[in-house]
Motif scaffolding. Structure first.
Motif, PDB file in Angstrom:
ATOM      1  N   ARG A 174      44.886  37.353  36.389  1.00  0.00           N
ATOM      2  CA  ARG A 174      44.491  36.138  37.095  1.00  0.00           C
ATOM      3  C   ARG A 174      43.945  36.522  38.461  1.00  0.00           C
ATOM      4  NH1 ARG A 174      47.812  32.460  38.906  1.00  0.00           N
ATOM      5  NH2 ARG A 174      49.626  33.822  38.962  1.00  0.00           N
ATOM      6  N   SER A 202      39.462  37.585  33.261  1.00  0.00           N
ATOM      7  CA  SER A 202      40.264  36.756  34.150  1.00  0.00           C
ATOM      8  C   SER A 202      40.023  35.273  33.872  1.00  0.00           C
ATOM      9  CB  SER A 202      39.918  37.078  35.609  1.00  0.00           C
ATOM     10  OG  SER A 202      40.729  36.339  36.496  1.00  0.00           O
ATOM     11  N   TRP A 216      39.031  34.243  30.223  1.00  0.00           N
ATOM     12  CA  TRP A 216      40.409  34.432  29.770  1.00  0.00           C
ATOM     13  C   TRP A 216      40.489  34.585  28.249  1.00  0.00           C
ATOM     14  CZ3 TRP A 216      44.895  34.990  32.503  1.00  0.00           C
ATOM     15  CH2 TRP A 216      46.101  34.911  31.770  1.00  0.00           C
TER      16      TRP A 216
END
Length: 341
Positions: A174, A202, A216
């Motif tokens: 993240r 991310s 993600w």
């Protein structure tokens, strides 16, 4: 045993931990209902809910505390386990009304804040994910037990057919503003070593030059199997090790290459925030690994072995279950007979 587990849902290692823990506890015969507070991603419905259903874990989203109380009263859990600090107060409220013991898990730092004192004082047990977190909880030492996060080494495993040299460098984690300076140092180091862009996986695209952004990933395994060196921290670092990668620990600071020497340090953790080394060492460590194929391969093999023997989520769940049993058998809800673990 019936356990009501409370957690918020957001794209993070903490959420992945909760899902893995419930899966492993279910295998041990624990009946769990997972009550989510706030769900911050649309991916929950499309990707994560099916995982819970496949593992026969009941779940719901409960924003109304009175409704959750009514359902808990009907379901009759033996204890409550909360994973999100934003729900600690709700957990205390439910436990008092239901007359149940409760367990709190602290996943990060910042728990010395006065707003948590009442919840900690009434908790039957507090789980810290590492020694640094436990240090912050020393005022409640008689209730604290360290249970590190674990991963499933059968799921996170190297690709059996991928025998070629694995040298690709990938950043996984993240992102937020306070992590960007460390990431920029990594990008600079990577650019000095190769002309290829650095892959960043991310939840947020920082749009930095010299990078290739990948959004993600619900299932990181294929990406981790293709990489050779992963830069990250926390659960991601554990998953990368299990997939046979060399791992550089980095979040806001740089903690070095995960190795037999590093993990033997008494204060070792996966936070990537201890600042063991200056950020300038990132390039030196990458150079050492990429210039010596044998060194890199040996470290990758060790990573897989370490993950299998030391980072198993099955062991994490067994320790958690033993704690539940201790709480139910030895600790009164009023906290008058708390015994050190």
């Amino acid at each position: 045993m019936r356990v009501l587990m409370l957690s918020d849902f957001f794209l993070s290692g903490q959420t992945t931990h909760v899902l893995e823990l419930t899966k492993q506890l279910r295998k041990l015969g624990v009946d769990i209902h997972l009550a989510f507070g706030t769900i911050y991603s649309k991916l929950f419905k499309s990707h994560y809910a099916p995982q819970l259903l496949a593992n026969k874990i009941s779940f719901s989203q409960e924003r109304d505390l009175n409704q959750l109380f009514a359902k808990a009263l009907k379901w009759q859990p033996d204890l409550i386990h909360c994973q999100s600090s934003t729900l600690f107060k709700n957990t205390q409220y439910l436990a008092i009304r239901l007359g149940l013991p409760y367990v709190l898990t602290c996943h990060g730092l910042g728990f010395q804040h006065p707003r948590y004192r009442t919840q900690f004082k009434l908790a039957s047990a507090i789980i810290a994910i590492g020694p640094k977190v436990a240090k912050e909880l020393e005022d409640y030492y008689e209730k604290v037990v360290i249970i590190p996060n674990g991963i499933d080494p059968e799921h996170f495993s190297p690709h059996q057919e991928n025998k070629s040299k694995r040298k690709k460098v990938v950043y996984v984690g993240r992102l937020e503003e306070k992590r960007i300076p460390a990431l920029q140092e990594l990008i600079k180091a990577h650019k000095n070593i190769t002309s290829q862009p650095l892959t960043i996986i991310s939840d947020w695209n920082p749009s930095l030059p010299g990078t290739n952004f990948v959004s993600w990933q619900v299932d990181l395994v294929p990406r981790l199997q293709q990489a050779g060196i992963v830069v990250g921290c926390g659960r991601t670092a554990r998953e990368a090790l299990s997939c046979g990668n060399a791992v550089l620990l980095m979040q806001q600071a740089y903690d070095g290459v995960v190795s037999p020497q590093l993990v033997s340090s008494p204060d070792f953790d996966f936070s990537g925030n201890l600042a063991r080394f200056p950020l300038s060492f990132v390039e030196k460590d990458l150079q050492k690994l990429l210039k010596s194929p044998s060194r890199l391969k040996n470290l990758q093999d060790w990573s897989r072995h370490y993950a299998k023997t030391m980072l198993s989520s099955a062991e994490m769940a067994e320790k958690t279950l033993r704690l539940y049993e201790e709480v139910l058998g030895l600790v009164s809800f009023a906290g008058r007979s708390v015994k050190p673990f």
